[in-house]
Write a protein that holds these residues in place. Structure first.
Motif, mmCIF file in Angstrom:
data_model
loop_
_atom_site.group_PDB
_atom_site.id
_atom_site.type_symbol
_atom_site.label_atom_id
_atom_site.label_comp_id
_atom_site.label_asym_id
_atom_site.label_seq_id
_atom_site.Cartn_x
_atom_site.Cartn_y
_atom_site.Cartn_z
ATOM 1 N N VAL A 20 0.851 -1.178 0.000
ATOM 2 C CA VAL A 20 0.000 0.000 0.000
ATOM 3 C C VAL A 20 0.891 1.234 0.000
ATOM 4 O O VAL A 20 1.787 1.359 0.822
ATOM 5 N N ALA A 21 0.638 2.140 -0.919
ATOM 6 C CA ALA A 21 1.350 3.414 -0.947
ATOM 7 C C ALA A 21 0.454 4.461 -0.301
ATOM 8 O O ALA A 21 -0.749 4.482 -0.511
ATOM 9 N N THR A 22 1.044 5.339 0.502
ATOM 10 C CA THR A 22 0.278 6.385 1.173
ATOM 11 C C THR A 22 0.777 7.745 0.738
ATOM 12 O O THR A 22 1.826 7.863 0.089
ATOM 13 N N LEU A 23 0.028 8.790 1.092
ATOM 14 C CA LEU A 23 0.472 10.147 0.777
ATOM 15 C C LEU A 23 1.785 10.468 1.477
ATOM 16 O O LEU A 23 2.613 11.202 0.956
ATOM 17 N N GLY A 24 1.981 9.919 2.658
ATOM 18 C CA GLY A 24 3.234 10.137 3.379
ATOM 19 C C GLY A 24 4.432 9.611 2.607
ATOM 20 O O GLY A 24 5.505 10.198 2.631
ATOM 21 N N ASP A 25 4.244 8.514 1.898
ATOM 22 C CA ASP A 25 5.331 7.962 1.095
ATOM 23 C C ASP A 25 5.752 8.945 0.021
ATOM 24 O O ASP A 25 6.940 9.162 -0.214
ATOM 25 N N SER A 26 4.779 9.560 -0.646
ATOM 26 C CA SER A 26 5.115 10.499 -1.719
ATOM 27 C C SER A 26 5.747 11.761 -1.150
ATOM 28 O O SER A 26 6.639 12.336 -1.755
ATOM 29 N N ARG A 27 5.304 12.201 0.024
ATOM 30 C CA ARG A 27 5.909 13.393 0.639
ATOM 31 C C ARG A 27 7.357 13.128 1.025
ATOM 32 O O ARG A 27 8.228 13.966 0.825
ATOM 33 N N ARG A 28 7.608 11.951 1.585
ATOM 34 C CA ARG A 28 8.997 11.618 1.954
ATOM 35 C C ARG A 28 9.873 11.532 0.717
ATOM 36 O O ARG A 28 11.007 11.985 0.713
ATOM 37 N N ALA A 29 9.356 10.959 -0.353
ATOM 38 C CA ALA A 29 10.127 10.850 -1.589
ATOM 39 C C ALA A 29 10.407 12.235 -2.159
ATOM 40 O O ALA A 29 11.515 12.521 -2.624
ATOM 41 N N ALA A 30 9.415 13.127 -2.116
ATOM 42 C CA ALA A 30 9.613 14.487 -2.628
ATOM 43 C C ALA A 30 10.621 15.247 -1.774
ATOM 44 O O ALA A 30 11.470 15.969 -2.292
ATOM 45 N N ALA A 31 10.559 15.085 -0.456
ATOM 46 C CA ALA A 31 11.499 15.760 0.433
ATOM 47 C C ALA A 31 12.913 15.246 0.211
ATOM 48 O O ALA A 31 13.874 16.022 0.222
ATOM 49 N N ALA A 32 13.052 13.955 -0.002
ATOM 50 C CA ALA A 32 14.381 13.386 -0.252
ATOM 51 C C ALA A 32 14.942 13.892 -1.571
ATOM 52 O O ALA A 32 16.141 14.162 -1.689
ATOM 53 N N ALA A 33 14.081 14.057 -2.572
ATOM 54 C CA ALA A 33 14.538 14.535 -3.872
ATOM 55 C C ALA A 33 14.901 16.014 -3.816
ATOM 56 O O ALA A 33 15.769 16.481 -4.559
ATOM 57 N N ALA A 34 14.245 16.779 -2.945
ATOM 58 C CA ALA A 34 14.490 18.219 -2.859
ATOM 59 C C ALA A 34 15.823 18.525 -2.181
ATOM 60 O O ALA A 34 16.387 19.593 -2.382
ATOM 61 N N GLY A 35 16.323 17.633 -1.384
ATOM 62 C CA GLY A 35 17.587 17.868 -0.698
ATOM 63 C C GLY A 35 17.362 18.524 0.657
ATOM 64 O O GLY A 35 16.230 18.733 1.095
#
Length: 94
Positions: A20-35
Motif C-alpha cells: 500500500v502506498a500512502t500520501l506520506g510515502d510520496s511526501r517523503r520521496a519528494a522531500a528526499a529529492a528536494a535535498g
C-alpha cells in the motif's frame, strides 16, 4: 520460438511490487529529492532592524532583499513576499 522469447522477457522483467502506498510515502520521496532545507541566518532582535522595519512599513523591499542590475546599479523590479510575526513577548533567542 515466440513462446521462448516471451518466457525470456518475463524472466528479465522487474519483480512486481505489492503493498500500500500512502500520501506520506510520496511526501517523503519528494522531500528526499528536494535535498536538505536551506541554511537560515540567525534571528535578529527587533531593535536591531529599525531600517528593515521602516522599509516594510513603507511597503518597500528592504535593501538586503533588493536585486540590482550589475551593469547600471539600477534596482530590478522583483516581487518579494514577506510574512512577519511579532515575537517580541517571547524570550530571545527563542
Amino acid at each position: 520460438e515466440e513462446a521462448a522469447a516471451a518466457a525470456a522477457a518475463a524472466e528479465r522483467a522487474a519483480p512486481r511490487r505489492t503493498g500500500v502506498a500512502t500520501l506520506g510515502d510520496s511526501r517523503r520521496a519528494a522531500a528526499a529529492a528536494a535535498g536538505p532545507p536551506p541554511e537560515l541566518p540567525e534571528l535578529r532582535r527587533y531593535e536591531e532592524n529599525k531600517e528593515f522595519m521602516e522599509h516594510l512599513k513603507r511597503g518597500v523591499p528592504p535593501v538586503e532583499l533588493r536585486e540590482f542590475d550589475l551593469s547600471s546599479g539600477a534596482p530590478l523590479p522583483r516581487p518579494v513576499d514577506i510574512a512577519l510575526g511579532d515575537m517580541r513577548p517571547a524570550p530571545f533567542p527563542a
